[in-house]
Motif scaffolding. Structure first.
Motif, PDB file in Angstrom:
ATOM      1  N   LEU A   1      43.045  33.062 -37.564  1.00  0.00           N
ATOM      2  CA  LEU A   1      42.654  34.383 -38.319  1.00  0.00           C
ATOM      3  C   LEU A   1      42.161  35.274 -37.699  1.00  0.00           C
ATOM      4  N   ALA A   2      41.596  34.981 -36.485  1.00  0.00           N
ATOM      5  CA  ALA A   2      41.456  36.358 -35.938  1.00  0.00           C
ATOM      6  C   ALA A   2      42.212  37.216 -35.251  1.00  0.00           C
ATOM      7  N   SER A   3      43.126  36.507 -34.977  1.00  0.00           N
ATOM      8  CA  SER A   3      44.379  37.140 -34.594  1.00  0.00           C
ATOM      9  C   SER A   3      45.142  38.151 -35.980  1.00  0.00           C
TER      10      SER A   3
ATOM     11  N   LEU B   1      34.140  30.846 -35.339  1.00  0.00           N
ATOM     12  CA  LEU B   1      34.789  31.246 -36.589  1.00  0.00           C
ATOM     13  C   LEU B   1      34.232  32.707 -36.288  1.00  0.00           C
ATOM     14  N   SER B   2      32.618  33.282 -36.190  1.00  0.00           N
ATOM     15  CA  SER B   2      32.240  34.235 -36.543  1.00  0.00           C
ATOM     16  C   SER B   2      32.503  35.370 -34.425  1.00  0.00           C
ATOM     17  N   ARG B   3      33.494  34.195 -33.791  1.00  0.00           N
ATOM     18  CA  ARG B   3      33.286  35.453 -32.095  1.00  0.00           C
ATOM     19  C   ARG B   3      33.698  36.652 -32.540  1.00  0.00           C
ATOM     20  N   PRO B   4      35.217  36.314 -33.826  1.00  0.00           N
ATOM     21  CA  PRO B   4      36.171  37.833 -33.864  1.00  0.00           C
ATOM     22  C   PRO B   4      35.150  38.621 -34.319  1.00  0.00           C
TER      23      PRO B   4
ATOM     24  N   HIS C   1      35.299  42.546 -34.026  1.00  0.00           N
ATOM     25  CA  HIS C   1      36.028  43.208 -34.987  1.00  0.00           C
ATOM     26  C   HIS C   1      35.041  44.556 -34.689  1.00  0.00           C
ATOM     27  N   GLN C   2      33.511  43.864 -34.764  1.00  0.00           N
ATOM     28  CA  GLN C   2      32.292  44.913 -35.320  1.00  0.00           C
ATOM     29  C   GLN C   2      31.762  45.813 -34.450  1.00  0.00           C
TER      30      GLN C   2
END
Length: 1553
Positions: free
Chosen positions: A778-780, A811-814, A818-819
């Protein structure tokens, strides 16, 4: 009824309004169209009016005038009124009241003007007619009627029956057979026929028969003959009997009913000239025989199916073939004609659906349509009905098609103009047709296309009310798909186009509808029809044939056969293929490759079949031993990954299935998700990564794809996009993540109760690994917007969704990354500045803006007291960063770029490759190379920005309001330990983060304490890990050990990276850290002691785990030990202890637990390979020279003794935070020191390894040893020379690094002698090793006795015991209880452990108290030490330079002796190999980690007097080549060490005085 038609008010108010209302009412009735209900209403109204007259409510003349007016309204009014009079005549005739009869007679008489006399004579009673005066006498009238009836019905007339005279019949046939194309009508012909009958006296029934015969010959002339028969007809029964006789005539055994007879029967039925029930009884066969025939057909089909699935012996096969031949011959005999089916076909051909439906209802389901002629006739009728709608709504673009002529007769079903019209007849007809629509593929396509256009209309409809009306049509289409389309496809001969056409319709349904249809098709449809039963058996038989021959080599031809078979019966085929794959997993690859010829519908059916196989309730998902997942499930999971990646199959159903299983608390099926994500997205999750792969995984996406995985899965762009789209469209991304995160604990606490611990661990690992893999996908793959929109904030994840903290941050790290990047880009665009400094400031600003809400959010995750030591900012920073942010893997980038360069070179050299392919491949490699270099540059800039940010943040990270120990505890508990077992990269990240925090000189962070807590007691952590977690934990420890070993290996590195850092402070002042004060720092030598203590602790924990006998303890510690093998064990005696325990495991578990045996054997082999890199303990850390005054227990609790080994830090008591205990230990050690100083006469001859004084051995043993040493000295010198040791030969870099800082002390002749003596004694102990097990207890007892005799005192420091002296061993056998009682923790630790512990206790206590007095203990001795230290350092530097030169000379000197002595040394080693191994096996578990260490220390003590004597022979053996410089150096060394010891003794004795 009167109240309904004529209200009583009308009669009462007749004159006023009643009359007018009555007239108005009749006028209204008269205007209505003629029908049965209208006539009934008129009759009722007239009856009520007349009844009122009879009752006397209305006058006769008034009623008569009114009736006269009414008669003018309609032509048939007189007839209706006559019928009313007839009823009233009967009723009044029965009444007793004469006046009512008179009133009736008057009324009829008054109405004679309106009603003709003839009508009244037909309908009224003769007596009434007589009273009215219409006839003279009633009796005469009755007689006349009887005469007329007799003449009509009973008197026979003589007719011409064709035999007597044929002229009239000839004329009749000519009349009927003439050309009918002109103006000739049936009416004219009928008149001529009547004339012929009258003229030639023809029999009317015979005439009718001839008309039917002619009609049969001219059956196309329906328009002429039907009106003719209608006009000629006398009674229906007569015509029906005539047709019945005709059908009976053809019921002879070999008779065949002509189609023309069926046609005229059908035409007469359609025009209602005969009744079906009247004709049906004349037809054969009987309904009962039809039912029996149907049952027989089903039984035959089942028998055929059984035979196809049975395994038959060849003799049985021949018998069966003969029986089948006989049956075929019987069938070839013409069966009796089925007239009912013939009539049915004729009815369908002329479009009489009502009568056809009635006949089909009399028969078993689908019996009629199973006959091809009837099926085709019904299909033709359906063509005619659907044609207009098909032309309007469903014709594809570019298609022309042939126009179908509509039926001419009015009785045929009306054509459908809209979708609503389909429900009138079409759906019913299709349901009667069932699977036999297969006879007409064109109609099949039309129905499918109509369904497709309806679904498009349905989906585009926005109004809810219209949609509700269309829902009924939708359900009709679904029923047709289930009952007609799919069964018909099964009977079609491999029609791929129809399959694709049907997919065009089905793909518009949600997958739930489709799968329901496939389920019905697979599990129910095949049992309902005899033909389908046979087809199913044939399909299975053919599938077996293909699968038996399927291999990797013949994938293409076999794939074509599979494709051909799957077009018609995919469910049966795939069911069999999947059953084979569940048994034989080596079929997966050829099967997947052979599925390339399938249609889209078949792929969808395959997805359904896979899900059904996975959900099979009859199959156990665990193996019978309940410890591993079943192989069938693993095979299906592998198939899923391969099939869904290679072919465009919809994934929604499979993913929803996994989600539903997780909701139900079942985690077995996560295996499927893991395989699908791995194959489709190329994201591989394994803990068996190589170091190179792990390094590549810390880079960008391109580097990960190129070097991070075992199997480089290329071209995943399309498949990963498909997976992403499905997850987003069906909103499954976040639910899957949350369910997996929750299910991790569910595996243990919900599922785990009944399952084997090994299986629970596997399921936990599978759940965790899949979460990591899925989160990575999901992150990538998700865009920033999609990710942020779907993943809530950390506090919501943890508090509302109960997600574990590590998973929530994962889960929150990406999202944070991104932000931050998007905000950074935004700030860059807003203010254009190219300076690097400006960019960094913008990046920091972006981080602050994005992370500020996170810092607030994390506060709710833990109790308030947690934040007394750790700042939320530090906590969030730790959890939000990754290895990508901390370091750039330059080596990995270079490695991949070099690989690509090699590829390009290989392409250039390849002469066989075509030029265009060469060009493409080169372009691909060059593009990849550019991408990697660009990515590396981008990451480098990013890392620089992150490190700058951390440098600014670090001062606010740790508050340390409580003790430093508590701060480290919270850091390890909340940050390091949860994350280091999360993934392999996180394990590396944790180790590197600790190192980074140290390098950043973070205030209040004690590096030494952190490492000490990590290494000190790993038993609990290891025991609570799963298999994969223990791999990750091992990797974490490996990285931590790597850092520690690097510092340990070289003084210069240590001084550079640790010397002036707050993490290595041994005491803290109230005013804080003073960077310039070296006295507060842990010096290099003491650090080496601490590292040795950590190695010892690891050994102790490892041996404990290996000896528990618990499966998880043993498995996990073996995994951890394998992972940390590059850096541990480094000390020879610790390595031998481990080797002994592992060997024991190998022996015990070989038969019991093979997986543990395999692990132990693997580790044992690797450990033996690392043995050459291990060093004796005195090389690993500097052991003390002979003690002249006090033991380290007397050292002050302050910074003034950093030059002494006891100043090292230990975590023993500070972990408990007990200051009082450490004070007590200090007092005890000081008291012990005083007693020890009294016995200092022997101190010059003793070298202590752990600070406790030990007595010398007896004189006889010394002499013995001296003799042995003089004889073997030459050999030992060669063996122990650094240039010729096996370690040096192996070229181990670690060994070389570790030797550097100790050169100045260990390479002097005296030190060499000590070393050689120790090793000689080791060899001797190996020779005696056969009786070692028996003598360990005696040795301990004798040593204790000798100690008491010598009057020596034994120190009792915390956690450390005394060392034992080496004495001649007795033959006594120690009891087993004694052996078991000795555990590792009751014995003395290796050298300096007690002193190290004491001083680290003091250090921790001082750190927790921050007491200012600690910095002012013994200032004079501190100043002296400072001066001495400076002089020592200068001496050390000069000695190191000299030693380097000396080492070069010595290497040359000993090269000749190496060659001479190598054979003899080898032989000696071989001789001692067995005895040493036995020694290590027999040694008790508690003593082995330090047995060699004890031997060395004892031997050094017992032979301290002989050192000067032994120096001479050693010199003579190599004296010719030894320079004068070496002698001077050794003398200087002895002088300097002696001076040092005198100073130490002086200081400590002063203090005690």
């Amino acid at each position: 009824m009167a109240a309904l038609i004529l209200p009583s008010d009308w009669i009462k108010n007749w004159d006023k309004s009643g009359k007018n209302e009555f007239l108005q009412f009749f006028q209204d009735l008269a205007r209505k169209p003629s029908s049965r209900e209208f006539v009934k209403d008129l009759q009722t109204a007239l009856y009520e009016l007349c009844w009122h007259v009879i009752q006397g409510n209305l006058k006769v003349d008034v009623a008569a005038s009114l009736l006269a007016d009414v008669m003018e309204l309609r032509d048939d009014m007189p007839s209706i009124l006559a019928d009313v009079f007839c009823i009233l005549d009967i009723e009044t005739g029965c009444l007793e009241e004469k006046h009512k009869r008179d009133l009736f007679t008057q009324l009829v008489g008054a109405c004679l003007i309106c009603v003709p006399d003839g009508m009244l004579k037909e309908r009224l009673d003769p007596e009434t007619l007589e009273s009215l005066g219409l006839i003279k006498q009633a009796q005469q009238f009755n007689q006349k009627i009887v005469k007329i009836k007799t003449k009509l019905f009973y008197k026979q007339q003589k007719f011409n029956l064709l035999r007597e005279e044929n002229e009239g019949y000839a004329k009749l046939i000519t009349e009927l057979g003439q050309d009918l194309s002109g103006n000739l009508t049936s009416h004219i012909v009928l008149e001529n026929i009547k004339s012929l009958i009258g003229c030639f006296n023809l029999d009317p029934n015979r005439v009718l028969d001839i008309i039917l015969e002619v009609y049969e010959c001219r059956s196309e002339q329906d328009e002429f003959f039907i009106p003719l028969i209608k006009s000629y007809m006398c009674e229906h029964q007569t015509l029906c009997h005539m047709l019945g006789f005709k059908f009976k005539f053809h019921q002879e055994p070999n008779g065949e009913t002509p189609s023309s007879l069926y046609h005229i029967a059908a035409a007469l039925l359609q025009h209602n000239l005969i009744a079906l029930e009247d004709l049906y009884v004349h037809l054969l066969p009987l309904d009962s025989s039809i039912v029996e025939e149907h049952k027989r057909a089903i039984l035959e089909a089942k028998q055929i199916a059984r035979k196809l699935t049975m395994v038959l012996v060849p003799s049985e096969k021949t018998e069966d073939k003969e029986k089948e031949k006989e049956k075929e011959e019987e069938k070839n005999e013409k069966p009796p004609d089925n007239q009912k089916l013939g009539l049915l076909e004729a009815l369908l051909r002329i479009g009489d659906w009502q009568h056809a439906q009635s006949i089909m209802d009399q028969m078993p389901a689908f019996y009629a349509t199973s006959h091809k002629a009837i099926a085709i006739a019904l299909c033709q009728l359906l063509h005619l009905i659907v044609e207009p709608l098909y032309r309007r709504a469903a014709v594809p673009k570019g298609a022309k098609g042939g126009l179908t002529m509509p039926l001419w007769n009015k009785q045929a079903p009306r054509p459908a103009e809209s979708f609503d019209d389909l429900s009138r007849d079409v759906f019913t007809m299709l349901c009667y047709l069932g699977p036999h629509l297969s006879h007409d593929p064109i109609l099949f396509a039309k129905i499918v296309r109509l369904g497709k256009s309806f679904m498009k209309e349905y989906q585009s409809e926005s109004r809810q009310d219209t949609k509700d009306k269309m829902d009924s049509l939708l359900s009709c289409f679904l029923s047709i798909a289930d009952q007609v389309l799919l069964p018909s496809l099964s009977l079609m001969e491999c029609n791929a186009c129809m399959s694709e056409e049907l997919w065009g319709f089905f793909k518009l349904f949600p997958y739930q509808y489709r799968y329901r249809l496939y389920g019905q098709w697979k599990n129910e449809t095949y049992g309902n029809h005899p033909l389908l039963v046979k087809i199913k058996a044939q399909t299975v038989d053919r599938a077996k044939y293909i699968m038996k021959r399927l291999t990797k080599e013949n994938v293409k031809p076999s794939g074509r056969q599979i494709g051909k078979l799957s077009h018609s019966n995919p469910t049966i085929l795939f069911d069999y293929i999947l059953s084979q794959i569940q048994w034989y997993d080596n079929l997966i690859t050829p099967v997947v490759d052979s599925l390339k010829y399938l249609t889209s519908l078949n792929y969808d059916v395959l997805a359904y079949c896979i899900i059904e196989a996975l959900a099979n309730p009859e199959k156990e998902k665990m193996k019978h031993d309940d410890t591993t997942i079943s192989s069938w499930l693993q095979s299906l999971a592998s198939l899923c990954g391969a099939v869904f990646r290679k072919y465009p199959i919809e994934l929604a159903g499979l993913l929803q299935y996994v989600t539903n299983q997780l909701k139900a608390g079942k985690s077995f099926d996560l295996l499927i998700l893991k395989e699908v994500v791995q194959k489709m997205a190329g994201i591989e999750i394994t803990d068996e990564m190589t170091v190179e792969q792990l390094e590549a995984m810390t880079g960008g996406e391109q580097l990960k794809a190129e070097g991070g995985y075992f199997g480089q899965i290329r071209n995943t762009k399309k498949s990963s996009q498909r997976l992403k789209d499905v997850l987003l469209d069906h909103e499954l991304a976040l639910p899957l993540c949350l369910l997996m995160a929750q299910q991790r604990n569910g595996v243990v606490f919900s599922e785990g109760g009944e399952k084997h611990l090994k299986l629970v661990g596997k399921l936990y690992d599978q759940c965790h690994d899949t979460l990591v893999q899925f989160g990575g996908f999901l992150a990538s793959n998700l865009s920033t917007e999609d990710y942020i929109k779907r993943v809530p904030s950390v506090d919501v994840l943890c508090n509302q969704f109960h997600t574990p903290h590590d998973a929530a941050f994962f889960l929150s790290r990406p999202m944070y990354a991104h932000q931050i990047l998007s905000k950074y880009d935004e700030l860059k665009k807003a203010e254009k500045g190219n300076r690097q400094q400006q960019k960094v400031h913008k990046y920091i600003a972006a981080c602050e803006q994005i992370m500020a809400p996170v810092h607030e959010a994390v506060v709710s995750l833990h109790l308030p007291r947690v934040w007394d030591d750790l700042r939320p900012q530090f906590y969030a920073t730790f959890w939000s960063l990754t290895m990508y942010d901390l370091a750039v893997p330059h080596n990995a980038y270079d490695r991949e770029v070099n690989k690509l360069k090699m590829q390009i070179k290989a392409i250039d050299e390849n002469t066989e490759m075509p030029l265009n392919k060469k060009k493409k491949e080169k372009e691909r490699c060059t593009a990849l190379q550019d991408k990697l270099q660009e990515e590396e540059k981008k990451q480098l800039e990013h890392v620089q920005r992150v490190l700058h940010r951390l440098k600014l943040e670090k001062d606010n990270w740790l508050l340390a309001k409580s003790t430093k120990n508590e701060t480290i505890t919270k850091f390890l508990q909340l940050c390091i330990f949860p994350r280091c077992v999360f993934s392999a990269i996180d394990a590396v990240y944790c180790a590197r983060f600790v190192e980074l925090v140290h390098q950043q000189k973070t205030p209040n962070f004690c590096t030494l304490l952190c490492y000490d807590r990590v290494f000190s007691d790993i038993i609990y952590t290891v025991a609570s890990c799963t298999e994969n977690e223990s791999r990750r934990y091992g990797r974490f420890l490996c990285c931590m050990l790597e850092t520690v070993t690097r510092w340990h290996s070289d003084r210069a590195i240590y001084e550079k990276e640790c010397g002036n850092y707050p993490g290595f402070l041994t005491i803290f002042r109230a005013s804080g850290f003073d960077g310039g004060n070296k006295a507060d720092q842990l010096d290099y030598e003491n650090f080496r002691h601490v590292v040795h203590k950590w190695h010892y602790k690891l050994t102790k924990a490892s041996v404990h785990c290996l000896e528990t006998g618990e499966y998880t303890h043993i498995r996990n510690i073996l995994i951890v030990l394998t992972k940390i093998l590059p850096w541990y064990p480094k000390v020879l005696n610790l390595g031998q202890a481990l080797e002994c325990r592992v060997h024991k495991i190998c022996q015990e578990e070989k038969e019991k637990r093979p997986d543990l045996y395999a692990l132990a054997m693997g580790y044992s082999g690797q450990l033996k390979g690392r043995k050459v890199h291990m060093v004796p303990e005195n090389e690993f850390h500097q052991k003390e020279q002979p003690v002249r005054s006090a033991t380290p227990g007397t050292l002050q609790n302050g910074p003034g003794n950093t030059g002494k080994p006891a100043a090292a830090a230990s975590a023993g008591k500070a972990e408990e935070g007990a200051v009082e205990d450490s004070d007590k230990s200090k007092d005890k050690s000081q008291a012990a020191q005083k007693t020890a100083s009294k016995n200092s006469t022997a101190a010059n001859k003793v070298s202590s390894s752990n600070g406790s004084s030990t007595p010398n051995s007896t004189k006889g043993s010394k002499e013995k040893e001296d003799k042995e040493k003089t004889t073997k000295e030459k050999k030992e010198k060669k063996e122990k020379n650094p240039g010729s040791t096996p370690e040096a030969k192996a070229g181990g870099k670690d060994k070389q690094k570790e030797e550097k800082p100790t050169d100045s002390k260990e390479k002097t002749p005296k030190a060499d002698k000590d070393k050689r003596k120790d090793d000689k004694k080791e060899e001797k102990s190996k020779i005696d090793g056969k009786s070692a097990e028996k003598e360990w207890s005696k040795e301990r007892d004798v040593s204790n006795d000798s100690k008491t005799k010598e009057g020596s005192k034994v120190e009792k420091n915390a956690g450390a015991g005394s060392m034992k002296s080496l004495v001649p061993r007795s033959e006594g056998v120690e009891s087993e209880r004694e052996q078991k009682r000795r555990k590792l923790d009751t014995h003395s630790s290796p050298s300096h452990s007690s002193a190290v512990k004491d001083n680290l206790n003091d250090f921790k206590d001082s750190a927790s108290k921050h007491h200012p007095n600690h910095s002012t203990v013994l200032p004079k001795s501190k100043e002296k030490d400072d001066e001495k230290k400076e002089s020592d350092k200068s001496r050390d530097r000069s000695k190191e330079r000299e030693k380097k030169e000396d080492r070069k000379d010595r290497k040359r000197d000993f090269s000749n002796s190496d060659r001479e002595m190598s054979q003899e040394a080898k032989r000696r080693k071989d001789e001692n190999g067995m005895s040493s191994s036995k020694h290590s096996k027999s040694a008790s578990p508690s003593e082995s980690p330090h047995s060699n260490d004890k031997d060395n220390s004892k031997r050094s003590k017992s032979t301290s007097k002989d050192k000067s004597d032994l120096a001479k022979p050693e010199k003579t053996s190599g004296g010719k080549k030894e320079s004068r410089h070496d002698k001077e150096k050794s003398e200087k060394k002895r002088d300097s060490t002696g001076a040092k010891e005198e100073k130490k003794h002086h200081k400590s004795s002063e203090k005690h005085r």
